[in-house]
Design an enzyme around this catalytic site. Structure first.
Site, PDB file in Angstrom:
ATOM      1  CG  LEU A 208      -1.921  -1.100   1.398  1.00 34.51           C
ATOM      2  CD1 LEU A 208      -2.538  -1.054   2.788  1.00 34.51           C
ATOM      3  CD2 LEU A 208      -2.996  -0.995   0.339  1.00 34.51           C
ATOM      4  CG  HIS A 209       2.354   3.247  -3.181  1.00 29.71           C
ATOM      5  ND1 HIS A 209       1.863   2.145  -3.829  1.00 29.71           N
ATOM      6  CD2 HIS A 209       2.485   4.211  -4.126  1.00 29.71           C
ATOM      7  CE1 HIS A 209       1.720   2.423  -5.114  1.00 29.71           C
ATOM      8  NE2 HIS A 209       2.082   3.674  -5.324  1.00 29.71           N
ATOM      9  NE  ARG A 210      -2.218   3.486  -6.966  1.00 27.55           N
ATOM     10  CZ  ARG A 210      -1.554   4.055  -7.957  1.00 27.55           C
ATOM     11  NH1 ARG A 210      -1.405   5.374  -7.962  1.00 27.55           N
ATOM     12  NH2 ARG A 210      -1.024   3.345  -8.927  1.00 27.55           N
TER      13      ARG A 210
END
Length: 366
Positions: A208-210
């Site tokens: 996850l990074h957005r």
């Protein structure tokens, strides 16, 4: 073609490196081309860039712009200024930009304004969500370049609908799968779980990074609880992006994940180790673009925590599902209870895109 053509291949960030590698190797084998590998330095952490160069046998970049981090405007501006100087010092005949990061749009703009021809690899993808910086980069790049290499038929349709002349568009297939096949034997032999000290027969891989998932504390808190509850169904191996780790720490949520007995937090991995984790996983939980494609190719269920995707073929022909954070636990339950049926990969997702790209470029040059 007797004269040598100078082609700049731009590498900028982790998703780019794996796409650049098979094309770089293919171009290096043809006599009419001299390849200059340009690393903008948008990802400068060793885990996020250097390991990818090692994994794919890429040489040390011919040019390293070393732009580093910053706001979108700062990063884009630095890349434009630095790359313009490179082009003025030795002008390339063609520039190949890849994907949808800031460096993609920046190098395309710098080159086009100097009258240098530009090709965009992975053109035509659209999420229809202009709140995503990547969508702006895609739109800007596709509007100005000379040659658009698309990974799927829906990308062709998007470009035609935007008024791009059909003669500028070449459907070449998905270069990501060339990258996978390039190192597939090494992926199969990797013993990543053991190296990480994990003894797991089954697990889900998580990335996850957005900003839509990690920047808002309330959304991130909801996701953390959903992940912890999901880990009670299947253990989670969570490759934590540096940006995500910073958000988890600042919001006081990192300890919640660290204390969950079936959540295993690991550092970002090189491509070979990471793809070994993906190929051995029961489920992928992500907001990444590339993983949607790789899991579709492999027939692995992918739960994408986004409201939209620029890769709709992974929904219609693949194993991908879009969901909201609050739906994660229920969807994990559903997927674990399903009998997974592998579908035939989408058209030209065959590991042979690099050869078609080289042929397309040769035709334009010839």
């Amino acid at each position: 073609m007797s004269a040598t053509v100078l082609v700049d291949v731009i590498a900028a960030a982790r998703p780019n490196f794996m796409k650049v590698a098979p094309l770089y190797h293919a171009l290096s084998k043809v006599s009419w081309c001299r390849v200059r590998l340009v690393h903008t330095g948008q990802h400068y952490d060793a885990n996020m860039s250097d390991s990818f160069f090692r994994d794919f046998g890429l040489p040390k970049p011919d040019v390293h712009l070393e732009v580093g981090s910053g706001s979108h405007a700062e990063q884009t501006g630095r890349v434009m200024m630095a790359y313009e100087n490179v082009c003025l010092e030795e002008r390339p005949d063609w520039v190949i930009v890849v994907g949808d990061v800031n460096s993609t749009a920046a190098c395309a703009l710098a080159a086009v304004k100097l009258g240098i021809r530009v090709a965009h690899l992975e053109a035509g993808l659209r999420s229809r969500d202009r709140s995503m910086p990547e969508e702006i980069n895609r739109l800007v790049t596709d509007a100005i370049v000379d040659l658009l290499w698309t990974p799927s038929r829906d990308a062709d349709a998007n470009l035609l609908a935007e008024g791009i002349p059909p003669e500028k568009i070449d459907f070449v297939g998905n270069i990501m799968l060339d990258s996978f096949e390039l190192v597939r034997p090494r992926i199969a032999k990797a013993d990543t779980l053991a190296k990480l000290g994990l003894d797991l027969d089954r697990y889900a891989i998580v990335t996850l990074h957005r900003p839509s998932n990690v920047d808002d504390p309330a959304t991130l808190a909801l996701l953390v609880e959903q992940l912890v509850e999901s880990s009670e169904r299947v253990p989670l191996v969570f490759a934590v992006h540096p940006r995500t780790r910073a958000r988890l720490e600042s919001s006081g949520l990192l300890e919640r994940l660290e204390s969950a007995p079936a959540v295993y937090l690991i550092e970002p991995q090189g491509y070979i180790d990471f793809m070994h984790l993906v190929t051995s996983a029961q489920i992928a939980i992500t907001d990444s673009g590339g993983i949607q494609e790789e899991t579709t190719y492999l027939g692995i269920p992918c739960l994408t925590l986004r409201e939209n995707t620029e890769r709709p073929v992974t929904l219609t022909e693949g194993s991908n599902r879009l969901l909201k954070p609050a739906e994660l636990v229920a969807t994990v339950d559903q997927v674990l209870g399903d009998e997974i049926r592998r579908r035939t990969p989408p058209e030209l997702w065959d590991g042979q895109a690099a050869g078609r790209i080289v042929a397309s470029l040769a035709q334009r040059i010839g």
